[in-house]
Design a protein around this motif. Structure first.
Motif, PDB file in Angstrom:
ATOM      1  N   LYS A 107      -9.723 -12.006  -2.155  1.00 45.39           N
ATOM      2  CA  LYS A 107      -8.786 -10.977  -2.094  1.00 45.39           C
ATOM      3  C   LYS A 107      -7.305 -11.441  -1.825  1.00 45.39           C
ATOM      4  O   LYS A 107      -7.225 -12.088  -0.712  1.00 45.39           O
ATOM      5  N   GLU A 109      -3.654 -11.229  -0.440  1.00 45.85           N
ATOM      6  CA  GLU A 109      -2.634 -10.400   0.154  1.00 45.85           C
ATOM      7  C   GLU A 109      -1.715 -11.124   0.488  1.00 45.85           C
ATOM      8  O   GLU A 109      -1.827 -12.104   1.489  1.00 45.85           O
ATOM      9  N   GLY A 168      -3.107  -0.547   8.281  1.00 45.94           N
ATOM     10  CA  GLY A 168      -3.237  -0.171   9.843  1.00 45.94           C
ATOM     11  C   GLY A 168      -2.499   1.286  10.164  1.00 45.94           C
ATOM     12  O   GLY A 168      -2.770   1.775  11.451  1.00 45.94           O
ATOM     13  N   ASP A 193      -6.122   0.336  -1.306  1.00 46.36           N
ATOM     14  CA  ASP A 193      -6.467  -0.595  -0.212  1.00 46.36           C
ATOM     15  C   ASP A 193      -5.368  -0.644   0.827  1.00 46.36           C
ATOM     16  O   ASP A 193      -4.194  -0.495   0.481  1.00 46.36           O
ATOM     17  N   ALA A 194      -5.877  -0.220   2.047  1.00 47.14           N
ATOM     18  CA  ALA A 194      -4.848   0.120   3.165  1.00 47.14           C
ATOM     19  C   ALA A 194      -4.524   1.466   3.041  1.00 47.14           C
ATOM     20  O   ALA A 194      -3.976   2.132   2.284  1.00 47.14           O
ATOM     21  N   GLY A 195      -4.237   1.848   4.678  1.00 49.36           N
ATOM     22  CA  GLY A 195      -3.486   2.972   5.008  1.00 49.36           C
ATOM     23  C   GLY A 195      -4.607   4.325   4.922  1.00 49.36           C
ATOM     24  O   GLY A 195      -3.964   5.244   5.316  1.00 49.36           O
ATOM     25  N   MET A 215     -10.973  -0.363   3.167  1.00 54.37           N
ATOM     26  CA  MET A 215     -10.535  -0.018   4.177  1.00 54.37           C
ATOM     27  C   MET A 215     -11.268  -0.867   5.217  1.00 54.37           C
ATOM     28  O   MET A 215     -11.980  -1.281   5.386  1.00 54.37           O
ATOM     29  N   ASN A 216     -10.285  -0.698   6.492  1.00 51.14           N
ATOM     30  CA  ASN A 216     -10.724  -1.472   7.594  1.00 51.14           C
ATOM     31  C   ASN A 216     -10.552  -0.630   8.967  1.00 51.14           C
ATOM     32  O   ASN A 216     -11.422  -0.270   9.614  1.00 51.14           O
ATOM     33  N   SER A 217      -9.150  -0.267   9.351  1.00 51.27           N
ATOM     34  CA  SER A 217      -8.976   0.422  10.680  1.00 51.27           C
ATOM     35  C   SER A 217      -9.547   1.641  10.792  1.00 51.27           C
ATOM     36  O   SER A 217      -9.742   2.116  11.637  1.00 51.27           O
TER      37      SER A 217
HETATM   38  C1  DXP Z   1      -9.013  -5.580   5.605  1.00 46.86           C
HETATM   39  C2  DXP Z   1      -7.995  -5.909   4.825  1.00 46.86           C
HETATM   40  O1  DXP Z   1      -8.250  -6.541   3.750  1.00 46.86           O
HETATM   41  C3  DXP Z   1      -6.545  -5.318   4.852  1.00 46.86           C
HETATM   42  O2  DXP Z   1      -5.903  -5.108   3.587  1.00 46.86           O
HETATM   43  C4  DXP Z   1      -6.383  -4.133   5.589  1.00 46.86           C
HETATM   44  O3  DXP Z   1      -6.669  -4.219   7.030  1.00 46.86           O
HETATM   45  C5  DXP Z   1      -7.042  -2.909   4.855  1.00 46.86           C
HETATM   46  O4  DXP Z   1      -6.081  -1.853   5.528  1.00 46.86           O
HETATM   47  P1  DXP Z   1      -6.687  -0.804   6.468  1.00 46.86           P
HETATM   48  O5  DXP Z   1      -6.906  -1.446   7.933  1.00 46.86           O
HETATM   49  O6  DXP Z   1      -5.274  -0.028   6.773  1.00 46.86           O
HETATM   50  O7  DXP Z   1      -7.603   0.025   5.804  1.00 46.86           O
END
Ligand code: DXP
Length: 265
Positions: A107, A109, A168, A193-195, A215-217
């Protein structure tokens, strides 16, 4: 399984020739510890986990290693370039990842400056070009811009991953119309991806027609990450089923469920 439409019975998806049932990809950072990371990922039902190569210990056996809690024989590891602000850094990071673990599906970024860490698309194009020359299969984090997403696909990205909102932030899908437009024009998988902040955000991404959500956060920073991981699994599945089922049309006037004619007075 009798009661589901065929599409839902075998509803796997494919990226770079690899087939997956789960449409939830999860990050491995930001947890209290690796034990919690392992438990949350298990509960999420994810089959792909993304790993910030510059932040997670993948190679030092003297320190706790992610692989001891998230078994690489069971999960597809997707190394990512979190923390990279230039194309050179991102390319170097993924070359190191390939040397360390043989990972070819990655991936990309490349981030712009704080406070939004918005994808730097110029640097992203540059890094993608170099990675493709090196033989990587690249899933690309990108802006919610249909032109940029199409260009990534034409260059050879195996998936495009527009942000739902800044990394995040937990703000949810800020630009559903453009995400929808990216999906309608794409020939490769599209992932938000993200948010993502909560389960309904994940369901909305899937209802828009995304192939999967990353997702992560939202999981790692929940009060109870394991419980939230379960919620995200259910939300992604519900959103996908809802997308396949097809939403009823919106209308501005009431349409009574039972006919009004012939009522007993
Ligand atoms: C984990 C990752 O690959 C990141 O792009 C990011 O941390 C994902 O975004 P969120 O933490 O907002 O889900």
């Amino acid at each position: 399984m009798d009661g589901l439409p065929i599409a839902a019975q075998d509803d796997s998806w494919e990226v770079a020739g690899r087939r997956f049932r789960s449409r939830l990809i999860v990050g491995t950072g930001r947890y209290k510890d690796l034990e919690e990371t392992g438990r949350a990922i298990e509960a999420s039902g994810a089959e792909i986990v993304t790993v910030a190569v510059r932040r997670v210990n993948l190679g030092d056996p003297k320190a706790p290693m992610l692989q001891d809690y998230v078994d690489p024989r069971r999960y597809t590891y997707l190394p990512n370039t979190a923390g990279c602000f230039t194309a050179e850094d991102a390319v170097r990071t993924l070359r190191l990842a390939r040397e360390a673990g043989g990972w070819n599906l990655v991936k990309l970024e490349v981030l712009g400056p704080p406070p939004f860490l918005y994808p730097d698309m110029r640097a992203t194009f540059e890094a993608l070009e170099a990675l493709l020359k090196d033989g990587f299969e690249v899933m690309v984090y990108c802006s919610d811009d249909p032109i940029a997403a199409k260009r990534l696909e034409e260059m050879g990205a195996v998936a495009v991953m527009p942000l739902g909102a800044p990394i995040g932030s937990g703000l949810g899908i800020q630009n559903p119309v453009m995400i929808r437009s990216i999906i309608e024009n794409a020939k490769v998988p599209v992932l938000v991806d993200a948010g993502v902040g909560t389960a309904s955000d994940a369901a909305i991404a899937m209802e828009l027609g995304c192939d999967a959500v990353l997702m992560n956060s939202a999981i790692a920073h929940a009060k109870d990450p394991v419980q939230m991981a379960r919620a995200m699994k259910a939300a992604v599945e519900a959103g996908r089923l809802s997308f396949l089922a097809g939403r009823m049309p919106r209308q501005y006037a009431a349409d009574p469920s039972s006919p009004l004619a012939g009522l007993i007075r």
